[in-house]
Design a protein around this motif. Structure first.
Motif, PDB file in Angstrom:
ATOM      1  N   ARG A  25       0.842  -1.210   0.000  1.00  0.00           N
ATOM      2  CA  ARG A  25       0.000   0.000   0.000  1.00  0.00           C
ATOM      3  C   ARG A  25       0.870   1.250   0.000  1.00  0.00           C
ATOM      4  NH1 ARG A  25      -4.170  -2.419   4.122  1.00  0.00           N
ATOM      5  NH2 ARG A  25      -5.656  -3.292   2.648  1.00  0.00           N
ATOM      6  N   GLY A  26       1.932   1.218   0.778  1.00  0.00           N
ATOM      7  CA  GLY A  26       2.858   2.348   0.790  1.00  0.00           C
ATOM      8  C   GLY A  26       3.487   2.570  -0.575  1.00  0.00           C
ATOM      9  N   ILE A  27       3.900   1.486  -1.207  1.00  0.00           N
ATOM     10  CA  ILE A  27       4.473   1.570  -2.554  1.00  0.00           C
ATOM     11  C   ILE A  27       3.457   2.173  -3.526  1.00  0.00           C
ATOM     12  CG2 ILE A  27       5.315   0.187  -4.519  1.00  0.00           C
ATOM     13  CD1 ILE A  27       7.329   0.304  -2.218  1.00  0.00           C
ATOM     14  N   GLN A  28       2.220   1.725  -3.433  1.00  0.00           N
ATOM     15  CA  GLN A  28       1.164   2.247  -4.317  1.00  0.00           C
ATOM     16  C   GLN A  28       0.926   3.737  -4.082  1.00  0.00           C
ATOM     17  OE1 GLN A  28       0.046   1.072  -6.880  1.00  0.00           O
ATOM     18  NE2 GLN A  28      -0.442  -1.082  -6.754  1.00  0.00           N
ATOM     19  N   ARG A  29       0.978   4.168  -2.831  1.00  0.00           N
ATOM     20  CA  ARG A  29       0.795   5.597  -2.539  1.00  0.00           C
ATOM     21  C   ARG A  29       1.868   6.426  -3.239  1.00  0.00           C
ATOM     22  NH1 ARG A  29       0.618   6.848   3.574  1.00  0.00           N
ATOM     23  NH2 ARG A  29       0.344   8.959   2.738  1.00  0.00           N
ATOM     24  N   VAL A  30       3.103   5.962  -3.178  1.00  0.00           N
ATOM     25  CA  VAL A  30       4.198   6.673  -3.840  1.00  0.00           C
ATOM     26  C   VAL A  30       3.974   6.674  -5.350  1.00  0.00           C
ATOM     27  CG1 VAL A  30       6.694   6.684  -4.294  1.00  0.00           C
ATOM     28  CG2 VAL A  30       5.836   6.161  -1.992  1.00  0.00           C
ATOM     29  N   ARG A  31       3.630   5.521  -5.893  1.00  0.00           N
ATOM     30  CA  ARG A  31       3.428   5.378  -7.332  1.00  0.00           C
ATOM     31  C   ARG A  31       2.337   6.295  -7.865  1.00  0.00           C
ATOM     32  NH1 ARG A  31       1.351   2.815 -10.448  1.00  0.00           N
ATOM     33  NH2 ARG A  31       0.688   0.886 -10.752  1.00  0.00           N
ATOM     34  N   LYS A  32       1.310   6.522  -7.077  1.00  0.00           N
ATOM     35  CA  LYS A  32       0.191   7.360  -7.523  1.00  0.00           C
ATOM     36  C   LYS A  32       0.530   8.841  -7.549  1.00  0.00           C
ATOM     37  CE  LYS A  32      -3.489   4.255  -6.123  1.00  0.00           C
ATOM     38  NZ  LYS A  32      -4.598   4.016  -5.188  1.00  0.00           N
ATOM     39  N   VAL A  33       1.498   9.249  -6.759  1.00  0.00           N
ATOM     40  CA  VAL A  33       1.810  10.674  -6.625  1.00  0.00           C
ATOM     41  C   VAL A  33       3.035  11.089  -7.435  1.00  0.00           C
ATOM     42  CG1 VAL A  33       2.466  12.480  -4.967  1.00  0.00           C
ATOM     43  CG2 VAL A  33       0.700  10.798  -4.357  1.00  0.00           C
ATOM     44  N   PHE A  34       4.049  10.241  -7.443  1.00  0.00           N
ATOM     45  CA  PHE A  34       5.328  10.621  -8.034  1.00  0.00           C
ATOM     46  C   PHE A  34       5.556   9.931  -9.372  1.00  0.00           C
ATOM     47  CE2 PHE A  34       5.612  11.225  -3.504  1.00  0.00           C
ATOM     48  CZ  PHE A  34       6.200  12.479  -3.403  1.00  0.00           C
ATOM     49  N   VAL A  35       6.306  10.587 -10.223  1.00  0.00           N
ATOM     50  CA  VAL A  35       6.717  10.019 -11.502  1.00  0.00           C
ATOM     51  C   VAL A  35       7.985   9.206 -11.251  1.00  0.00           C
ATOM     52  CG1 VAL A  35       7.390  10.521 -13.882  1.00  0.00           C
ATOM     53  CG2 VAL A  35       5.799  12.052 -12.691  1.00  0.00           C
ATOM     54  N   ILE A  36       8.056   8.045 -11.852  1.00  0.00           N
ATOM     55  CA  ILE A  36       9.199   7.152 -11.632  1.00  0.00           C
ATOM     56  C   ILE A  36      10.278   7.411 -12.685  1.00  0.00           C
ATOM     57  CG2 ILE A  36       9.962   4.750 -11.545  1.00  0.00           C
ATOM     58  CD1 ILE A  36       7.067   4.061 -10.659  1.00  0.00           C
ATOM     59  N   VAL A  37      11.496   7.624 -12.212  1.00  0.00           N
ATOM     60  CA  VAL A  37      12.645   7.768 -13.107  1.00  0.00           C
ATOM     61  C   VAL A  37      13.192   6.375 -13.372  1.00  0.00           C
ATOM     62  CG1 VAL A  37      14.901   8.824 -13.473  1.00  0.00           C
ATOM     63  CG2 VAL A  37      13.223   9.959 -11.993  1.00  0.00           C
ATOM     64  N   PRO A  38      13.182   5.923 -14.636  1.00  0.00           N
ATOM     65  CA  PRO A  38      13.749   4.601 -14.929  1.00  0.00           C
ATOM     66  C   PRO A  38      15.248   4.566 -14.656  1.00  0.00           C
ATOM     67  CG  PRO A  38      12.462   5.442 -16.789  1.00  0.00           C
ATOM     68  CD  PRO A  38      12.623   6.569 -15.824  1.00  0.00           C
ATOM     69  N   VAL A  39      15.690   3.439 -14.153  1.00  0.00           N
ATOM     70  CA  VAL A  39      17.120   3.231 -13.925  1.00  0.00           C
ATOM     71  C   VAL A  39      17.563   2.154 -14.907  1.00  0.00           C
ATOM     72  CG1 VAL A  39      18.873   2.469 -12.280  1.00  0.00           C
ATOM     73  CG2 VAL A  39      16.970   3.908 -11.505  1.00  0.00           C
ATOM     74  N   ASP A  40      18.358   2.571 -15.875  1.00  0.00           N
ATOM     75  CA  ASP A  40      18.805   1.637 -16.913  1.00  0.00           C
ATOM     76  C   ASP A  40      20.331   1.516 -16.896  1.00  0.00           C
ATOM     77  OD1 ASP A  40      19.684   4.025 -18.050  1.00  0.00           O
ATOM     78  OD2 ASP A  40      18.164   4.038 -19.621  1.00  0.00           O
ATOM     79  N   ALA A  41      20.851   0.759 -17.828  1.00  0.00           N
ATOM     80  CA  ALA A  41      22.296   0.503 -17.880  1.00  0.00           C
ATOM     81  C   ALA A  41      23.093   1.791 -18.051  1.00  0.00           C
ATOM     82  CB  ALA A  41      22.613  -0.477 -19.012  1.00  0.00           C
ATOM     83  N   ALA A  42      22.608   2.697 -18.869  1.00  0.00           N
ATOM     84  CA  ALA A  42      23.336   3.946 -19.102  1.00  0.00           C
ATOM     85  C   ALA A  42      23.400   4.788 -17.827  1.00  0.00           C
ATOM     86  CB  ALA A  42      22.682   4.733 -20.237  1.00  0.00           C
ATOM     87  N   LEU A  43      22.305   4.846 -17.093  1.00  0.00           N
ATOM     88  CA  LEU A  43      22.293   5.615 -15.857  1.00  0.00           C
ATOM     89  C   LEU A  43      23.236   4.987 -14.832  1.00  0.00           C
ATOM     90  CD1 LEU A  43      19.377   7.422 -14.277  1.00  0.00           C
ATOM     91  CD2 LEU A  43      20.777   5.984 -12.813  1.00  0.00           C
ATOM     92  N   ILE A  44      23.221   3.668 -14.728  1.00  0.00           N
ATOM     93  CA  ILE A  44      24.132   2.974 -13.807  1.00  0.00           C
ATOM     94  C   ILE A  44      25.582   3.253 -14.194  1.00  0.00           C
ATOM     95  CG2 ILE A  44      24.945   0.691 -13.052  1.00  0.00           C
ATOM     96  CD1 ILE A  44      22.290   1.571 -11.760  1.00  0.00           C
ATOM     97  N   GLU A  45      25.873   3.215 -15.471  1.00  0.00           N
ATOM     98  CA  GLU A  45      27.246   3.497 -15.929  1.00  0.00           C
ATOM     99  C   GLU A  45      27.661   4.920 -15.555  1.00  0.00           C
ATOM    100  OE1 GLU A  45      30.852   2.448 -17.428  1.00  0.00           O
ATOM    101  OE2 GLU A  45      29.130   1.135 -17.142  1.00  0.00           O
ATOM    102  N   ASP A  46      26.750   5.870 -15.748  1.00  0.00           N
ATOM    103  CA  ASP A  46      27.049   7.249 -15.362  1.00  0.00           C
ATOM    104  C   ASP A  46      27.281   7.354 -13.856  1.00  0.00           C
ATOM    105  OD1 ASP A  46      26.851   8.067 -18.006  1.00  0.00           O
ATOM    106  OD2 ASP A  46      24.787   8.797 -17.788  1.00  0.00           O
ATOM    107  N   ALA A  47      26.479   6.644 -13.070  1.00  0.00           N
ATOM    108  CA  ALA A  47      26.635   6.669 -11.612  1.00  0.00           C
ATOM    109  C   ALA A  47      27.977   6.068 -11.191  1.00  0.00           C
ATOM    110  CB  ALA A  47      25.475   5.942 -10.939  1.00  0.00           C
ATOM    111  N   LEU A  48      28.400   5.037 -11.895  1.00  0.00           N
ATOM    112  CA  LEU A  48      29.688   4.422 -11.586  1.00  0.00           C
ATOM    113  C   LEU A  48      30.855   5.379 -11.795  1.00  0.00           C
ATOM    114  CD1 LEU A  48      29.164   0.869 -13.091  1.00  0.00           C
ATOM    115  CD2 LEU A  48      29.536   1.428 -10.662  1.00  0.00           C
TER     116      LEU A  48
END
Length: 140
Positions: A65-88
């Motif tokens: 339910r907590g997860i759903q509350r967040v999902r309904k309000v906020f936009v999710i930023v996808p985390v993909d391979a390119a983002l992980i590489e940049d973070a590294l």
């Protein structure tokens, strides 16, 4: 409001677990996104950690339910391979913070709202506490 914010997981947990003394300011950030048209984003990788933390004090259904509350309000930023590489390759010493910062860059956030502003020193997206962020809002 045209500002875009990336909301760090500690702010979400403050609200969902009603952690005092942080609850009021974090809830005001959440309300600004939910009711006042502020663009609020959350990293996709925050959800598994959020579930884990919620599950420590509740059952599976309540955690979901907590997860759903967040999902309904906020936009999710996808985390993909390119983002992980940049973070590294980030100058940040903490990988989790580097992922958050890269997510903020990806969505062109104007700030990262977090209680851990010292983790984001010298980053191109400024970090602000929930209290400091709420103080800048004009909700009239």
């Amino acid at each position: 409001m045209s500002r875009r914010i990336l909301v760090d997981i500690n702010v979400l947990v403050d609200v969902l677990m009603q952690r005092h003394p942080h609850y009021a300011a974090s809830a005001a950030v959440w309300t600004a996104v939910e009711q006042h048209g502020l663009s609020g984003w959350v990293s996709a990788d925050s959800f598994t950690t959020l579930y884990y933390l919620l599950r420590k004090t509740s059952d599976h259904i309540e955690a979901c339910r907590g997860i759903q509350r967040v999902r309904k309000v906020f936009v999710i930023v996808p985390v993909d391979a390119a983002l992980i590489e940049d973070a590294l390759h980030s100058p940040l010493n903490d990988f989790e913070d580097a992922v958050q910062h890269e997510c903020a860059l990806r969505v062109k956030a104007t700030s990262i709202v977090t209680r851990n502003i010292r983790h984001f020193r010298n980053t191109s997206v400024p970090a602000v506490t929930p209290e400091a962020f709420v103080a800048t809002l004009d909700l009239t």
